[in-house]
Motif scaffolding. Structure first.
Motif, mmCIF file in Angstrom:
data_model
loop_
_atom_site.group_PDB
_atom_site.id
_atom_site.type_symbol
_atom_site.label_atom_id
_atom_site.label_comp_id
_atom_site.label_asym_id
_atom_site.label_seq_id
_atom_site.Cartn_x
_atom_site.Cartn_y
_atom_site.Cartn_z
ATOM 1 N N PRO A 1 0.927 -1.258 -0.014
ATOM 2 C CA PRO A 1 0.248 -0.123 -0.029
ATOM 3 C C PRO A 1 0.844 1.190 -0.049
ATOM 4 O O PRO A 1 0.516 2.237 -0.707
ATOM 5 C CB PRO A 1 -0.846 -0.070 1.427
ATOM 6 N N ALA A 2 1.891 1.269 0.853
ATOM 7 C CA ALA A 2 2.752 2.373 0.690
ATOM 8 C C ALA A 2 3.346 2.735 -0.562
ATOM 9 O O ALA A 2 3.667 4.070 -0.785
ATOM 10 C CB ALA A 2 3.854 2.444 1.900
ATOM 11 N N ASP A 3 3.656 1.891 -1.411
ATOM 12 C CA ASP A 3 4.230 1.903 -2.730
ATOM 13 C C ASP A 3 3.362 2.593 -3.690
ATOM 14 O O ASP A 3 3.644 3.435 -4.428
ATOM 15 C CB ASP A 3 4.458 0.692 -3.277
ATOM 16 N N VAL A 4 2.016 2.514 -3.683
ATOM 17 C CA VAL A 4 0.943 2.912 -4.251
ATOM 18 C C VAL A 4 0.260 3.924 -4.064
ATOM 19 O O VAL A 4 -0.667 4.791 -4.929
ATOM 20 C CB VAL A 4 0.099 1.795 -4.850
ATOM 21 N N VAL A 5 -0.059 4.132 -2.843
ATOM 22 C CA VAL A 5 -1.055 5.240 -2.362
ATOM 23 C C VAL A 5 -1.126 6.630 -2.939
ATOM 24 O O VAL A 5 -2.117 6.945 -2.991
ATOM 25 C CB VAL A 5 -1.116 4.934 -0.823
ATOM 26 N N ARG A 6 0.326 7.044 -3.095
ATOM 27 C CA ARG A 6 0.234 8.562 -3.430
ATOM 28 C C ARG A 6 0.242 8.779 -5.001
ATOM 29 O O ARG A 6 -0.002 9.852 -5.571
ATOM 30 C CB ARG A 6 1.679 9.000 -3.074
ATOM 31 N N TYR A 7 -0.055 7.824 -5.642
ATOM 32 C CA TYR A 7 -0.231 7.928 -7.295
ATOM 33 C C TYR A 7 -1.934 8.223 -7.543
ATOM 34 O O TYR A 7 -2.638 7.850 -6.765
ATOM 35 C CB TYR A 7 0.163 6.703 -7.776
ATOM 36 N N PRO A 8 -1.964 8.816 -8.714
ATOM 37 C CA PRO A 8 -3.473 9.178 -9.037
ATOM 38 C C PRO A 8 -3.927 7.893 -9.507
ATOM 39 O O PRO A 8 -3.233 6.981 -10.266
ATOM 40 C CB PRO A 8 -3.356 10.089 -10.069
ATOM 41 N N TRP A 9 -5.239 7.671 -9.284
ATOM 42 C CA TRP A 9 -6.134 6.481 -9.546
ATOM 43 C C TRP A 9 -7.360 6.407 -10.425
ATOM 44 O O TRP A 9 -7.888 7.314 -10.259
ATOM 45 C CB TRP A 9 -6.744 5.793 -8.066
ATOM 46 N N VAL A 10 -7.574 5.347 -11.032
ATOM 47 C CA VAL A 10 -8.689 5.076 -11.651
ATOM 48 C C VAL A 10 -9.577 3.861 -10.845
ATOM 49 O O VAL A 10 -8.688 2.858 -10.746
ATOM 50 C CB VAL A 10 -9.002 4.558 -13.052
ATOM 51 N N THR A 11 -10.781 4.064 -10.242
ATOM 52 C CA THR A 11 -11.225 2.874 -9.525
ATOM 53 C C THR A 11 -12.748 2.744 -9.870
ATOM 54 O O THR A 11 -13.188 3.670 -10.700
ATOM 55 C CB THR A 11 -11.230 3.114 -8.078
ATOM 56 N N SER A 12 -13.643 1.978 -9.501
ATOM 57 C CA SER A 12 -15.054 1.901 -9.593
ATOM 58 C C SER A 12 -15.813 2.888 -8.661
ATOM 59 O O SER A 12 -15.131 3.544 -7.727
ATOM 60 C CB SER A 12 -15.305 0.280 -9.386
ATOM 61 N N ARG A 13 -16.899 3.014 -8.776
ATOM 62 C CA ARG A 13 -17.942 3.538 -7.981
ATOM 63 C C ARG A 13 -18.020 2.876 -6.873
ATOM 64 O O ARG A 13 -17.833 1.882 -6.569
ATOM 65 C CB ARG A 13 -19.331 3.612 -8.587
ATOM 66 N N SER A 14 -18.189 3.600 -5.689
ATOM 67 C CA SER A 14 -18.565 3.185 -4.272
ATOM 68 C C SER A 14 -19.388 1.803 -4.475
ATOM 69 O O SER A 14 -20.368 2.037 -4.906
ATOM 70 C CB SER A 14 -18.815 4.097 -3.417
ATOM 71 N N GLY A 15 -19.059 0.786 -3.468
ATOM 72 C CA GLY A 15 -19.878 -0.263 -3.507
ATOM 73 C C GLY A 15 -19.563 -1.585 -4.108
ATOM 74 O O GLY A 15 -20.114 -2.448 -4.267
ATOM 75 N N TYR A 16 -18.480 -1.205 -5.102
ATOM 76 C CA TYR A 16 -18.039 -2.302 -6.057
ATOM 77 C C TYR A 16 -16.681 -2.646 -5.514
ATOM 78 O O TYR A 16 -15.882 -1.837 -4.856
ATOM 79 C CB TYR A 16 -18.021 -1.628 -7.584
#
Length: 314
Positions: free
Chosen positions: A199-214
């Motif tokens: 988690p510490a490696d990736v947390v500061r990068y910008p993300w694409v993710t799903s909508r909440s609940g998925y």
């Protein structure tokens, strides 16, 4: 009490509206209302109540609907016992799945069933009744998958390991896979040089993710919690193909399923396992108990298991 009346009451509890019951059972809404009214006359306790524009089950209605489900299952068992139901391998089986499962499994399933047919020739009786499938995709939150068994014979569903189990008093569960969600990176991303990521490696990068609940959004929330850093979510997209295309630009990273969203289908994207938190989701087939009495449905369920085994290499 008539069996079809109990069936309508059961569907009303699952689907939440008279209109949805009518569409599922291929009758008119007035026919549904009439049959439920006739059923109501046979019992003293109210079976339904108004909830806004919808008609929902009371406690007594839920008890009777559950009893009706047992009756329907018993009828299917009785038909299977005399062979008219159990040995019918042909016909059509309806299957729905969430998007990534459909992309990964639907075409191989059709090819698998076609190969069974083609392999018999004109003389082979063993597979003379291989069923056809009707396929649909349904993008719903986890808690809505069981209700889809009212409309489909088999439902491909997913849930995270830490989430509530399926309601096995209402549906039967056939496990298919235990699939990790991996970090998706462009092939030239700085993190692509690592074999695994924390988690510490990736947390500061910008993300694409799903909508909440998925699933991806749930995992990403855990990443932020473990790293104690707010996650910068730039895009919220449920479709994995669109998310992978954005990842391939190098502007964002994401989470993709290891088996049902192969990087081979996403040029320029590579996957790395995420350590330190649970990222696995269970992919299961859900079905009503009476549907699994049908040989045609079981044949398709077994075909799905074989197709998934080939996909995961198990």
């Amino acid at each position: 009490m008539e069996l079809h009346q109990l069936q309508m009451l059961r569907e009303l509890g699952e689907l939440g509206s008279v209109k949805a019951v009518a569409e599922t059972m291929s009758v008119t809404p007035s026919a549904v209302s009439q049959q439920i009214a006739l059923l109501q006359r046979q019992v003293d306790a109210p079976l339904t109540r108004k909830d806004g524009r919808n008609l929902v089950l009371t406690g007594a209605g839920k008890v009777l609907a559950d009893a009706g489900a047992d009756v329907i299952n018993a009828m299917a068992t009785a038909k299977a016992a005399i062979g008219a139901y159990q040995h019918e391998r042909g016909g059509t089986v309806t299957v729905c799945g969430f998007h990534s499962a459909g992309q990964a499994l639907f075409a191989p399933l059709v090819r698998h069933l076609a190969a069974m047919r083609d392999g018999t020739g004109t003389a082979g009786a063993a597979f003379a009744g291989v069923p056809r499938v009707r396929l649909s995709d349904e993008d719903v939150a986890q808690h809505d998958f069981p209700a889809l068994t009212a409309r489909y014979d088999l439902v491909l569903a997913h849930r995270m390991d830490h989430s509530p189990p399926w309601p096995e008093s209402r549906v039967r569960v056939i496990p298919l896979a235990h699939e990790p969600l991996d970090v998706a990176l462009s092939v030239d991303h700085p993190l692509a040089a690592k074999k695994s990521l924390a988690p510490a490696d990736v947390v500061r990068y910008p993300w694409v993710t799903s909508r909440s609940g998925y699933s991806p959004a749930d995992v990403l929330a855990a990443v932020g919690a473990v790293a104690s850093v707010p996650v910068n979510v730039v895009h919220r997209i449920n479709d994995y193909s669109a998310a992978a295309a954005l990842v391939s630009t190098g502007d964002v990273i994401g989470l993709l399923p290891r088996f049902t969203s192969s990087p081979a289908r996403s040029p320029g994207v590579t996957l790395r396992p995420l350590t330190g938190i649970s990222t696995r989701r269970r992919i299961d087939v859900l079905a009503r108990p009476e549907n699994l009495k049908r040989a045609s449905v079981m044949l398709v369920a077994e075909a799905l298991q074989q197709v998934m085994a080939e996909l995961t290499g198990e």
